[in-house]
Design an enzyme around this catalytic site. Structure first.
Site, PDB file in Angstrom:
ATOM      1  N   LYS A 288       0.640  -1.332  -0.041  1.00 28.82           N
ATOM      2  CA  LYS A 288       0.054  -0.020  -0.108  1.00 28.82           C
ATOM      3  C   LYS A 288       0.960   1.129  -0.168  1.00 28.82           C
ATOM      4  O   LYS A 288       2.007   1.193   0.275  1.00 28.82           O
ATOM      5  CB  LYS A 288      -0.992  -0.007   1.231  1.00 28.82           C
ATOM      6  CG  LYS A 288      -2.089  -1.053   1.021  1.00 28.82           C
ATOM      7  CD  LYS A 288      -3.246  -0.893   2.128  1.00 28.82           C
ATOM      8  CE  LYS A 288      -4.364  -1.783   1.750  1.00 28.82           C
ATOM      9  NZ  LYS A 288      -5.610  -1.785   2.761  1.00 28.82           N
ATOM     10  N   ARG A 323      -2.815 -10.454   5.016  1.00 33.45           N
ATOM     11  CA  ARG A 323      -3.422 -10.496   3.669  1.00 33.45           C
ATOM     12  C   ARG A 323      -2.347  -9.771   2.671  1.00 33.45           C
ATOM     13  O   ARG A 323      -2.070  -8.941   2.596  1.00 33.45           O
ATOM     14  CB  ARG A 323      -4.679  -9.739   3.455  1.00 33.45           C
ATOM     15  CG  ARG A 323      -5.510  -9.770   1.948  1.00 33.45           C
ATOM     16  CD  ARG A 323      -6.698  -9.079   2.012  1.00 33.45           C
ATOM     17  NE  ARG A 323      -7.358  -9.211   0.722  1.00 33.45           N
ATOM     18  CZ  ARG A 323      -7.310  -8.223  -0.127  1.00 33.45           C
ATOM     19  NH1 ARG A 323      -6.229  -7.219  -0.054  1.00 33.45           N
ATOM     20  NH2 ARG A 323      -7.673  -8.385  -1.435  1.00 33.45           N
TER      21      ARG A 323
END
Length: 343
Positions: A288, A323
């Protein structure tokens, strides 16, 4: 209910944790291998502490008990698990189009399982900021062939579907999915909650304000870490009131969703506050923007080392789902952490 929060501090691991618990100077975090010896007590915006656990006032013990009670496995294998990401979208921020073809997605899934994935998360709608909206039918046309192919070729591997649409949820569960991962925490589609209440799957509730298209306008928090936990707590209670058993629920703090870079860092630093919710935690930090900002790495595909370092911060919570895109890297890092801390 969520006005009072306990922030665990002073972590201990392995034999040291067990000895401190026996001596009465620490408490087990969700009855796992980690213990906490200090706390901060947060009531509204008022903070008391840090203080040793032996000094916690009697009136706070029911709140502390939320941190001590075991967390349900939500129908998945116990212990921390690596959750492999399979985006079947042409516009994912990190791996756009890489698994858009069902055959390629299934091949990638086999490799992820070989590399150590404990479950796979299949998504057909990009939720990056400003992402284009697709219809539920289009989403299922992307997800369905991959899900059905994986269920046939790897029947023992738990499968999750990342969707906020009841149309996709219903078909995914019928095709063998065991988990529904909803970025809207069942707030997008009014039919989602009653549908899932009638099923027996795990359900991930993620924190987000607004929608993927508007979330960047909703980043005002009094205290981002406490506000996220309290807002997620309300989502948990709403799901339980709607008929979903608490032990089926998992929570995701939603890094990058309606949060600035600075807020993401604070939330990561104080991640143990999530223990107040009594739910298994999904940690979705992979590649991210915040990893790029912290490392200076512009290319999302080159952020796996930073992803691993950040994701390891969830492991004291006991049974997190990590994840990630790069399963091999995360599985290796997780095993090292476990080998050192658990001894």
């Amino acid at each position: 209910m969520w006005r009072r929060l306990v922030e665990p501090m002073g972590l201990l691991f392995g034999q040291a944790a067990q000895e401190a618990i026996v001596q009465g100077c620490a408490l087990p975090l969700h009855n796992g291998g980690t213990a906490f010896s200090m706390v901060r007590l947060i009531e509204g915006e008022t903070v008391a502490g840090p203080m040793p656990v032996s000094a916690i006032p009697h009136t706070w013990l029911p709140v502390v008990q939320r941190l001590v009670s075991p967390v349900s496995d939500a129908g998945l294998p116990a212990g921390p698990l690596v959750m492999g990401i399979l985006n079947t979208t042409p516009d994912s921020f990190s791996c756009a189009g890489q698994h858009f073809n069902a055959t390629h997605a299934i091949q990638a899934a086999r490799q992820m399982v070989h590399d150590g994935a404990g479950l796979l998360d299949i998504g057909g709608e990009s939720t990056r900021p400003g992402a284009a909206v697709v219809s539920p039918q289009q989403e299922w046309e992307r997800v369905g062939p991959v899900l059905e192919g994986l269920r046939q070729s790897m029947p023992a591997v738990p499968l999750s579907v990342d969707t906020r649409n009841s149309f996709v949820m219903e078909r995914a569960l019928a095709a063998g999915a065991q988990v529904i991962n909803d970025v809207s925490a069942l707030g997008h589609d009014p039919a989602a909650l009653p549908l899932l209440a009638d099923k027996n799957c795990g359900v991930v509730l993620m924190h987000m304000r607004g929608t993927p298209q508007t979330m960047e306008a909703h980043t005002h928090y009094t205290d981002v870490a406490c506000d996220v936990v309290r807002e997620l707590g309300q989502k948990v209670e709403a799901a339980v009131a709607g008929g979903i058993a608490r032990e089926r629920l998992m929570v995701d703090p939603g890094f990058g969703f309606a949060k600035t870079q600075e807020q993401n860092v604070v939330l990561l630093r104080r991640v143990l506050l999530l223990a107040n919710l009594g739910c298994r935690v999904v940690f979705a930090l992979s590649r991210k923007r915040m990893i790029g900002a912290l490392t200076g790495v512009a290319d999302p595909a080159q952020r796996d080392s930073g992803t691993m370092a950040a994701s390891l911060m969830a492991l004291p919570l006991g049974n997190p789902l990590l994840r990630v895109h790069n399963v091999a890297s995360m599985a290796q890092g997780m095993r090292v952490w476990q080998g050192v801390q658990d001894g």
